[in-house]
Every structure is written in structure tokens, then in C-alpha cells.
Design a protein around this motif. Structure first.
Motif, short mmCIF file in Angstrom:
data_model
loop_
_atom_site.label_atom_id
_atom_site.label_comp_id
_atom_site.label_asym_id
_atom_site.label_seq_id
_atom_site.Cartn_x
_atom_site.Cartn_y
_atom_site.Cartn_z
N SER A 72 52.19 25.24 31.84
CA SER A 72 50.74 25.18 32.04
C SER A 72 50.10 26.52 31.72
CB SER A 72 50.43 24.78 33.49
OG SER A 72 50.90 23.48 33.77
N VAL A 73 48.87 26.46 31.24
CA VAL A 73 48.07 27.67 31.01
C VAL A 73 46.89 27.61 31.96
CG1 VAL A 73 46.82 29.06 29.33
CG2 VAL A 73 48.75 27.65 28.57
N ARG A 74 46.82 28.57 32.87
CA ARG A 74 45.79 28.59 33.90
C ARG A 74 44.79 29.71 33.61
NH1 ARG A 74 45.49 26.36 38.88
NH2 ARG A 74 47.65 25.65 38.64
N PHE A 75 43.50 29.37 33.67
CA PHE A 75 42.43 30.33 33.41
C PHE A 75 41.70 30.62 34.72
CE2 PHE A 75 43.31 27.88 29.65
CZ PHE A 75 43.24 28.78 28.60
N LEU A 76 41.55 31.90 35.04
CA LEU A 76 40.89 32.32 36.27
C LEU A 76 39.73 33.26 35.95
CD1 LEU A 76 43.98 33.24 38.51
CD2 LEU A 76 42.73 31.08 38.49
N TRP A 77 38.54 32.92 36.48
CA TRP A 77 37.39 33.82 36.39
C TRP A 77 37.20 34.41 37.78
CZ3 TRP A 77 37.93 29.32 33.73
CH2 TRP A 77 37.72 29.36 32.34
N VAL A 78 37.60 35.66 37.94
CA VAL A 78 37.74 36.23 39.28
C VAL A 78 36.70 37.32 39.56
CG1 VAL A 78 40.21 35.77 39.49
CG2 VAL A 78 39.43 37.87 38.37
N PRO A 79 36.29 37.48 40.81
CA PRO A 79 35.68 38.75 41.21
C PRO A 79 36.79 39.80 41.18
CG PRO A 79 35.13 36.98 42.75
CD PRO A 79 36.24 36.47 41.88
N GLU A 80 36.57 40.89 40.46
CA GLU A 80 37.65 41.84 40.21
C GLU A 80 38.25 42.34 41.51
OE1 GLU A 80 38.53 45.33 36.99
OE2 GLU A 80 36.73 45.56 38.21
N PHE A 81 39.53 42.23 41.65
CA PHE A 81 40.32 42.61 42.82
C PHE A 81 39.93 41.82 44.06
CE2 PHE A 81 40.96 46.51 40.24
CZ PHE A 81 42.34 46.52 40.22
N SER A 82 38.64 41.82 44.41
CA SER A 82 38.22 41.16 45.65
C SER A 82 38.41 39.65 45.60
CB SER A 82 36.75 41.48 45.94
OG SER A 82 35.91 41.02 44.89
N GLY A 83 38.52 39.10 44.40
CA GLY A 83 38.81 37.68 44.26
C GLY A 83 40.24 37.43 43.84
N THR A 84 40.78 38.34 43.03
CA THR A 84 42.14 38.19 42.52
C THR A 84 43.18 38.26 43.64
OG1 THR A 84 41.36 39.41 40.59
CG2 THR A 84 43.71 38.97 40.71
N ILE A 85 43.02 39.24 44.50
CA ILE A 85 44.00 39.44 45.58
C ILE A 85 44.07 38.23 46.51
CG2 ILE A 85 44.59 40.85 47.59
CD1 ILE A 85 43.42 43.26 46.02
N PRO A 86 42.94 37.73 47.03
CA PRO A 86 43.02 36.53 47.88
C PRO A 86 43.59 35.32 47.16
CG PRO A 86 40.90 37.61 48.17
CD PRO A 86 41.57 38.27 47.00
#
Length: 453
Positions: A72-86
Motif C-alpha cells: 500500500s502507498v499511504r499519503f499523509l498531509w500533516v501538521p509538521e511534527f505536531s500532527g506527525t508524532i501523534p
């Protein structure tokens, strides 16, 4: 002004692979960094590119023009660090099974006008993997085929495989291949608590970085199109890799390994040539250790081919290539010894007799392996556990001179001893990490219940 608590969201989409147990390729771009840091290049460019990658791959697969992926290829649009870590901590099992993270951070800048480069940062030695060579090969492909010259390696003039947007520049592709660098969401994946290869694509330098001038007119549609191609091609290659592709990737790896070992040989030789009477012995030892560290990393990356193929022929190829790396290392060490002997003659001092000292022998007996507690703690868990230890204990076992503690801890796999780990850490950074500090650090990790040895 006021600060409010809000719920951060992480939009995501997935192109499902045929084998749910085969792991994922994760592609990230930060959609939010802070109210005063939101710009066109940083990082609407990365967010737009991975959206286009998702669209293109999905369309090609649905139309039958390319086969569906195994992984699978998963795409994530994250708040930098503050969203990635959680997100990573809430999806820890899924994340740790991923083959890699491809992180796009500021990828659209007009390179020529900004005197910039499209930089590819490989993951560190603790997460050494074939995925770095896959991505690097596409950077080099675009670089070799989108440049003017009297002639190129293909024996043609002009752009051999043109990737240019109708409204963009017609510039050559300016790129650099660089080593580990954090400061973006790939750092979360590279952290030893996650231990997934995190690679970063970024246009740098950027004169408009974190300023009100970071507007769309600074971006180049051609650069964005090239970023889309590299990201899509790299992710898809990893996602569909089978026994046949594993052999091709291993060949690419070995080719790159010979180059990287050659570069390290040049660096080590330069270190010895520049040494003086008072430090020749120490410099020569580190020069040799750096070569050994690079060789260990290259062999570790080759081992990761087993993630995509367990075919006996591929396994045999891995062992053959690892032996070839060992042979190259022997040749380099022999040549480096000759350089040292000549240098000692110039300095009118005895040649260095490279020996393992008693402290190194002690370190060689320590072979750390992460505990179950470490495997389940999630990102940032090590700092919480360490901070709970008595202050007098932490004062006794200081490790502040280690250049990168995450890389250091990430080397522990139940096979490498602490001297091996030091060699692999030092080979990546100009500043040396003292062995005493490395021993202290693992002593602290053991006391925190995160390592056993």
C-alpha cells in the motif's frame, strides 16, 4: 493575541496493495507549520505534489496502464511534527512495518532564480535501506536526462527525457544527493523509537523561507512536475518490487556502495595526509574506522532487500555483494595503510601500529538489543523514561558529546557491539562521538529499561 487548544487533523488517503502484510510506503508533506510559517514553497508545494502523485498513481492503476501495487502507498498531509508524532504513535504497529517515509518539504522553488538545488537527503545508517538507492536513482535519471551539453552519457545532445511544464522553465535539473538531515517530518520516522527510513526532498537554499515573500511566483511548474515524477516513480517502484526487481535494486545498491566507499576512502586519505606528529595515530585510527562504518552501513542496507524478496537466488546475491563490499574495504584499508606509512616517514616518526585498546575491547563485549518496552514506547518515549531516572545517576553517566543520540541508539540490533556502533555513527558526522559517552548512553538506556545487554 491569544492561544487556543484546537483539534489537529491529519488528512490521508491510501492506494491499497494486494498484500496487507507486505508493509506500506508512506508519503508525507506538512500542510501546516504555524500561522506565520505558511507559504507557497513551504509547504503548499509539497502538499500539492503528493496530492498529484496520489491522483496520477490512482488513475494509472485504475485504467490498467500499470499493475496494482503489492504494498500500500499511504499519503499523509500533516501538521509538521505536531500532527506527525501523534499519528505515528497512534499507528505504531502499522508505521514500524512501513518500508519507508518519503517526505516532501519545500519542493517547488525556481532553482535557477533562487540559486538553489533540489536536495535528496538519504536516511541515516541506523535505517540504512535499499529505498535510498531507489529514490536516488530517479534523481540521477532526471538530472542526466534534463540537462544541455555537447554530449551526455547517452550520446545525445539536449534533453534526452524531457520533463518540462508548459508554463514552467526550460532549465536543467539542479540537484544534490546528501546525507541524513532532520528538521522535518522524516525525522520522526528516522527516530530510533520508530526506526523506519525517513528520506527528505527539499529545495535549498530558499531565500524566502519563513517570510511573507514565500508566494506562488517563487515556484516553478517545471520543478513541481519533476518532483511529482520522482516521488511517483520512486514510491511505485518500491510498492511493486518483486523477486525480479529485487535483483535490479541490489545491483543499483552495489553500484552506489562502491561509489560511497570510494568517497569515504578519499576523505580518510585526506585525513591522514593532513595529520600531524601529535595526532597521526588517532587520526589514522578514525580514518580506518570511518571506512569500516560505511562498509557496515552498506551491507546493512543490502540486507533490507529481504523485505521485498526471500527468493534463494536473491539471498545468494545479497551475500555475494556483501562479500564484494568486504573485499573493497580490505583494498581501501591496505591503500590507507600505505598512505599512513608514507606520512609517518615524512613526519620522521614510527609508523602507526593500529591496535584495539582495552576500553575498546570492553566496548566490543557489549552488544545491546532494544527491549519490548522500547518497541512499544512510541516517539519521544525514551526521553520520558530517561528523565524519570535519578539525577545523580544521570550526572554520573553523561553522554552530551554524542553528535546524534537517536542514530546511536538506532544502531542497536542485537548484532552490533558498541565499538561497531561508534564506527557507524562517526562515519556520518565530522565531529567524533567519544566511546565513553556511547558506553554511558547505553548504560542509561539499560537503566531506563530500554536496552538489554
Amino acid at each position: 493575541t491569544r492561544t487556543e487548544q484546537v483539534e489537529l487533523q491529519v488528512p490521508q488517503c491510501v492506494i491499497k496493495g494486494s498484500d496487507p502484510a507486505a508493509g506500506e510506503i508512506i508519503i508525507t508533506a506538512h500542510l501546516f507549520e504555524g500561522y506565520v510559517k505558511m507559504g507557497a514553497n513551504d509547504n503548499m508545494s509539497g502538499s500539492a505534489v503528493i496530492l498529484e502523485v496520489a491522483r496520477i498513481l490512482n488513475d494509472l492503476i485504475k485504467s490498467g496502464r500499470i499493475p496494482p501495487p503489492v504494498r500500500s502507498v499511504r499519503f499523509l498531509w500533516v501538521p509538521e511534527f505536531s500532527g506527525t508524532i501523534p499519528w505515528v504513535n497512534q499507528n505504531l504497529e502499522r508505521t514500524r512495518k512501513a518500508l519507508c517515509d518519503i517526505n516532501l518539504d519545500m519542493v517547488g522553488l525556481n532553482l535557477r532564480e533562487s540559486r538553489s538545488f533540489f536536495c535528496f537527503h538519504r536516511s541515516g545508517f541506523s535505517t540504512a535501506s535499499f529505498v535510498n538507492d531507489v529514490m536516488e536513482s530517479y534523481f540521477r535519471f532526471v538530472g542526466e536526462t534534463n540537462v544541455e551539453g555537447i554530449t551526455d552519457n547517452l550520446g545525445r545532445r539536449g534533453f534526452a527525457c524531457r520533463i518540462v511544464a508548459p508554463t514552467g522553465t526550460d532549465d536543467p535539473f539542479l540537484y544534490r544527493i546528501l546525507s541524513l538531515h532532520g528538521s522535518s517530518d522524516n525525522a520522526v520516522f528516522n527516530d530510533w523509537s520508530i526506526n523506519v527510513p525517513g528520506m527528505k526532498m527539499i529545495t535549498w537554499p530558499d531565500n524566502y523561507y519563513h517570510s511573507s515573500e514565500d508566494n506562488p511566483d517563487k515556484c516553478d511548474p517545471t520543478q513541481l512536475r519533476r518532483a511529482v515524477f520522482i516521488s511517483a516513480a520512486g514510491a511505485y517502484t518500491i510498492a511493486v518490487a518483486d523477486d525480479k526487481m529485487a535483483g535490479r535494486i541490489l545491483s543499483e545498491q552495489y553500484s552506489g556502495a562502491t561509489v560511497r566507499l570510494g568517497i569515504q576512502m578519499a576523505k580518510s586519505a585526506d585525513m591522514v595526509y593532513n595529520a600531524g606528529i601529535n595526532n597521526l595515530s588517532d587520526v589514522y585510527k578514525r580514518a580506518c574506522y570511518n571506512l569500516e562504518g560505511v562498509a557496515m552501513a552498506e551491507k546493512s542496507a543490502m540486507e533490507k532487500i529481504r523485505q521485498i524478496s526471500e527468493n534463494p537466488e536473491v539471498t545468494a546475491m545479497i551475500e555475494t555483494r556483501k562479500t564484494a563490499v568486504d573485499n573493497i574495504l580490505k583494498e581501501h584499508l591496505s591503500a590507507l595503510k600505505e598512505i599512513m606509512i608514507r606520512k609517518s616517514s615524512y613526519l620522521n616518526v614510527p609508523a602507526v601500529n593500529l591496535v584495539t585498546d582495552n576500553y575498546e575491547k570492553m566496548a566490543m563485549k557489549i552488544i545491546p538489543v532494544p527491549t519490548r518496552k522500547a518497541a512499544t514506547m512510541g516517539y519521544g518515549g525514551d526521553r520520558r523514561h530517561i528523565s524519570s531516572l535519578p539525577q545523580d545517576f544521570l550526572s554520573k553517566y553523561r553522554y552530551s558529546r554524542i553528535v546524534n543520540t537517536s542514530e546511536t541508539a538506532g544502531m542497536a540490533n542485537g548484532k552490533r557491539n558498541l565499538l561497531d556502533i561508534k564506527k557507524m555513527v562517526d562515519a556520518q558526522f565530522e565531529t567524533e562521538s567519544p566511546l565513553q559517552d556511547i558506553v554511558n548512553y547505553f548504560t542509561v538506556l539499560k537503566e531506563a529499561g530500554l536496552m538489554k545487554f
